[in-house]
Scaffold this motif. Sequence first.
Motif, PDB file in Angstrom:
ATOM      1  N   CYS A   1       0.849  -1.188   0.000  1.00  0.00           N
ATOM      2  CA  CYS A   1       0.000   0.000   0.000  1.00  0.00           C
ATOM      3  C   CYS A   1       0.888   1.243   0.000  1.00  0.00           C
ATOM      4  N   PHE A   2       0.273   2.421   0.036  1.00  0.00           N
ATOM      5  CA  PHE A   2       1.026   3.679  -0.024  1.00  0.00           C
ATOM      6  C   PHE A   2       0.231   4.780   0.666  1.00  0.00           C
ATOM      7  N   LYS A   3       0.937   5.811   1.128  1.00  0.00           N
ATOM      8  CA  LYS A   3       0.290   6.971   1.724  1.00  0.00           C
ATOM      9  C   LYS A   3      -0.237   7.895   0.628  1.00  0.00           C
ATOM     10  N   ALA A   4      -1.251   8.684   0.966  1.00  0.00           N
ATOM     11  CA  ALA A   4      -1.829   9.627   0.011  1.00  0.00           C
ATOM     12  C   ALA A   4      -0.786  10.632  -0.452  1.00  0.00           C
ATOM     13  N   SER A   5       0.006  11.136   0.482  1.00  0.00           N
ATOM     14  CA  SER A   5       1.037  12.117   0.118  1.00  0.00           C
ATOM     15  C   SER A   5       2.081  11.504  -0.806  1.00  0.00           C
ATOM     16  N   GLU A   6       2.407  10.216  -0.606  1.00  0.00           N
ATOM     17  CA  GLU A   6       3.359   9.539  -1.489  1.00  0.00           C
ATOM     18  C   GLU A   6       2.772   9.389  -2.903  1.00  0.00           C
ATOM     19  N   ALA A   7       1.476   9.135  -2.967  1.00  0.00           N
ATOM     20  CA  ALA A   7       0.824   9.020  -4.276  1.00  0.00           C
ATOM     21  C   ALA A   7       0.860  10.362  -5.011  1.00  0.00           C
ATOM     22  N   VAL A   8       0.646  11.460  -4.264  1.00  0.00           N
ATOM     23  CA  VAL A   8       0.703  12.787  -4.882  1.00  0.00           C
ATOM     24  C   VAL A   8       2.102  13.069  -5.403  1.00  0.00           C
ATOM     25  N   ASP A   9       3.106  12.743  -4.613  1.00  0.00           N
ATOM     26  CA  ASP A   9       4.494  12.960  -5.045  1.00  0.00           C
ATOM     27  C   ASP A   9       4.805  12.184  -6.324  1.00  0.00           C
TER      28      ASP A   9
ATOM     29  N   ASP B   1      -1.833  20.768  -6.814  1.00  0.00           N
ATOM     30  CA  ASP B   1      -3.275  20.794  -6.592  1.00  0.00           C
ATOM     31  C   ASP B   1      -4.022  20.057  -7.701  1.00  0.00           C
ATOM     32  N   GLN B   2      -3.577  20.213  -8.955  1.00  0.00           N
ATOM     33  CA  GLN B   2      -4.199  19.483 -10.059  1.00  0.00           C
ATOM     34  C   GLN B   2      -3.962  17.984  -9.921  1.00  0.00           C
ATOM     35  N   THR B   3      -2.811  17.625  -9.402  1.00  0.00           N
ATOM     36  CA  THR B   3      -2.516  16.205  -9.185  1.00  0.00           C
ATOM     37  C   THR B   3      -3.457  15.604  -8.141  1.00  0.00           C
ATOM     38  N   VAL B   4      -3.733  16.348  -7.070  1.00  0.00           N
ATOM     39  CA  VAL B   4      -4.661  15.878  -6.039  1.00  0.00           C
ATOM     40  C   VAL B   4      -6.059  15.690  -6.627  1.00  0.00           C
ATOM     41  N   LYS B   5      -6.478  16.621  -7.486  1.00  0.00           N
ATOM     42  CA  LYS B   5      -7.800  16.494  -8.108  1.00  0.00           C
ATOM     43  C   LYS B   5      -7.877  15.259  -8.996  1.00  0.00           C
ATOM     44  N   LEU B   6      -6.775  14.949  -9.677  1.00  0.00           N
ATOM     45  CA  LEU B   6      -6.762  13.752 -10.511  1.00  0.00           C
ATOM     46  C   LEU B   6      -6.833  12.490  -9.654  1.00  0.00           C
ATOM     47  N   LEU B   7      -6.154  12.469  -8.516  1.00  0.00           N
ATOM     48  CA  LEU B   7      -6.217  11.309  -7.625  1.00  0.00           C
ATOM     49  C   LEU B   7      -7.611  11.146  -7.022  1.00  0.00           C
TER      50      LEU B   7
ATOM     51  N   GLU C   1      -7.393  13.223   0.036  1.00  0.00           N
ATOM     52  CA  GLU C   1      -6.680  14.414   0.498  1.00  0.00           C
ATOM     53  C   GLU C   1      -5.187  14.131   0.521  1.00  0.00           C
ATOM     54  N   ASP C   2      -4.419  15.215   0.460  1.00  0.00           N
ATOM     55  CA  ASP C   2      -2.959  15.114   0.469  1.00  0.00           C
ATOM     56  C   ASP C   2      -2.478  14.946   1.912  1.00  0.00           C
ATOM     57  N   ASP C   3      -2.626  13.729   2.438  1.00  0.00           N
ATOM     58  CA  ASP C   3      -2.304  13.489   3.844  1.00  0.00           C
ATOM     59  C   ASP C   3      -1.678  12.105   4.005  1.00  0.00           C
ATOM     60  N   GLY C   4      -1.797  11.542   5.211  1.00  0.00           N
ATOM     61  CA  GLY C   4      -1.158  10.264   5.493  1.00  0.00           C
ATOM     62  C   GLY C   4      -2.056   9.057   5.403  1.00  0.00           C
ATOM     63  N   HIS C   5      -3.285   9.193   4.888  1.00  0.00           N
ATOM     64  CA  HIS C   5      -4.183   8.046   4.749  1.00  0.00           C
ATOM     65  C   HIS C   5      -3.577   7.010   3.799  1.00  0.00           C
ATOM     66  N   LEU C   6      -3.908   5.751   4.046  1.00  0.00           N
ATOM     67  CA  LEU C   6      -3.342   4.663   3.256  1.00  0.00           C
ATOM     68  C   LEU C   6      -4.298   4.223   2.143  1.00  0.00           C
ATOM     69  N   TYR C   7      -3.687   3.944   1.006  1.00  0.00           N
ATOM     70  CA  TYR C   7      -4.466   3.489  -0.166  1.00  0.00           C
ATOM     71  C   TYR C   7      -3.710   2.350  -0.825  1.00  0.00           C
TER      72      TYR C   7
END
Length: 529
Positions: A43-51, A70-76, A98-104
């Motif tokens: 799995c991965f963190k939300a912030s890692e996915a944004v990066d 911000d556009q990247t977050v909207k795409l996710l 959201e651009d945070d530490g939640h796991l996906y």
Amino acid sequence: MEPRLVGPGPYRATRLWNEIIELFRAGMPLRKHRCRFKSYERCFKASEAVDCLHELLGCNQNFGPEVTRDQTVKLLKKFLKNHVIEDIKGRWGKEDFEDDGHLYRFPPSSPLKSYPKKPSCGKEVIKFPDWNEPKAGPSEEHIPVKSITMNSEMWYKRHSIAIGEVPACKLVFRRELTQTNIEQIWKSMTLSRLQKVLGLDSLDEVLDTKLVNSKHIVQNVYNVNKQGIVILEDKSKELPHWILSAMKCLANWPSCSDLKQPTYSGFERDVFKTIVDHFGQMKEPLLTFHFFDIFVSVLGLLQKPSKAVEALQISCLLLPPENRKRLQLLVRMMARISLNQDLPPLSESVRTRTLMVQAFSHCILCSKDEIDLDELLAAKLVSFLMDNYQEILSVPSALKSSIEDHVVHLQRVQIKYAGADSDATLPPPSFCHQITTGEFEYQRATGSQEPLAALLEEIVMNKEISVKDKKKKLKQFQKSYPEVYKVRFPSPETEAMLFPEKTKQKPPILMWAFKKPFQPFHRTRSFRM
């Protein structure tokens, strides 16, 4: 997996969506994470996915480095809604990323979009006037064209001057072109050139040509002022005066001619917000819903800037005049604001250029149906527009000259020879491609000598003309076209076989002339000096 350039063509937005999903799944690092005293594999963190996704988009030539976080977050968020990703408990379907530490994590298979089948748009056949005299009957809007094959008889009539005879002929005026005819010619040749620049076999999958208004093209070309801005015939469709004043104020800052100098801090931000709110209330983007696919296809040419500029030039001619004028004024203002060092910052956190793209992309280009990448695609197009707006929003001079020359040709007086049922009508001019010198010489030789050879053979085989006239015509043909003549008659012997000499028989001697009796000399009267 290496990113690849997605070129012009149908369903480009869908192809890009599938491309990004595949790149994201292949490039996103997966590892073990702990959440609430429980471990989760792969799995991965939300912030890692944004990066990761932000870096992928920035390095991808289909999108580029101007993609924001911000556009990247909207795409996710759209990835989560479409089950491209899911949270560690398997939940998806909402845009609550959201651009945070939640796991996906990724589901077993991220769904790729299929390509919908659009109903093919019927092709419009633009008909042009023929060579013949006007006839009463069919409507002038539907003028038939009769195509023929040039035979030796017609070549004989065409080249009769060279062989010493001019058959009877007359001047023929084409049917006068109506304004409707001219508009249809503009539409046909404009779409033909657009298809050529995009490199497509057909525009059917990216544009419904029935929705292209030929009047709009002509108005956008000819109804312009000295700066190239469209002049609207219907003044009720003009931008409100107060919006124009606000746009001029920011575009010409600090030289505001229509407004007094500001007396409070933040005046320029209030003016900018007023402009953004006005354009944000439009029900349809300036590039219209109908032309969304054609403009997305043009984005596939951005690696070839000159072709992309020409494609956008032509595409913008298809817009309604009021849309084209608003686009011209808006993009010009955006470009000037971005380059104006004297204008105070309009945002504390975003650069001025990025702010322009974010604020106006949606009112310039978006899809009627929800498209997951339309925001990124619009941002890419608007950035290119701002950099090249002077060329893109001007009338393409080469296309204009080509169409005007063709219209003049259609209206020109022609010569029609007696006995010829019809004449060849030239098709609309096509754009050439370079050939080798050898190919040119071959085409020049075969294209002209074959009809002339057929004409010479017809003269040779014609039994209705006398030998004297045939020799005269052959001599004149030999003088005009010696190479063709030499192929048919390589030696004097072959030429002599055409006219075999007849043996002359001497008349029999009349024997009775010697049997006549001798006539004595008769003395005649002489004149004395």
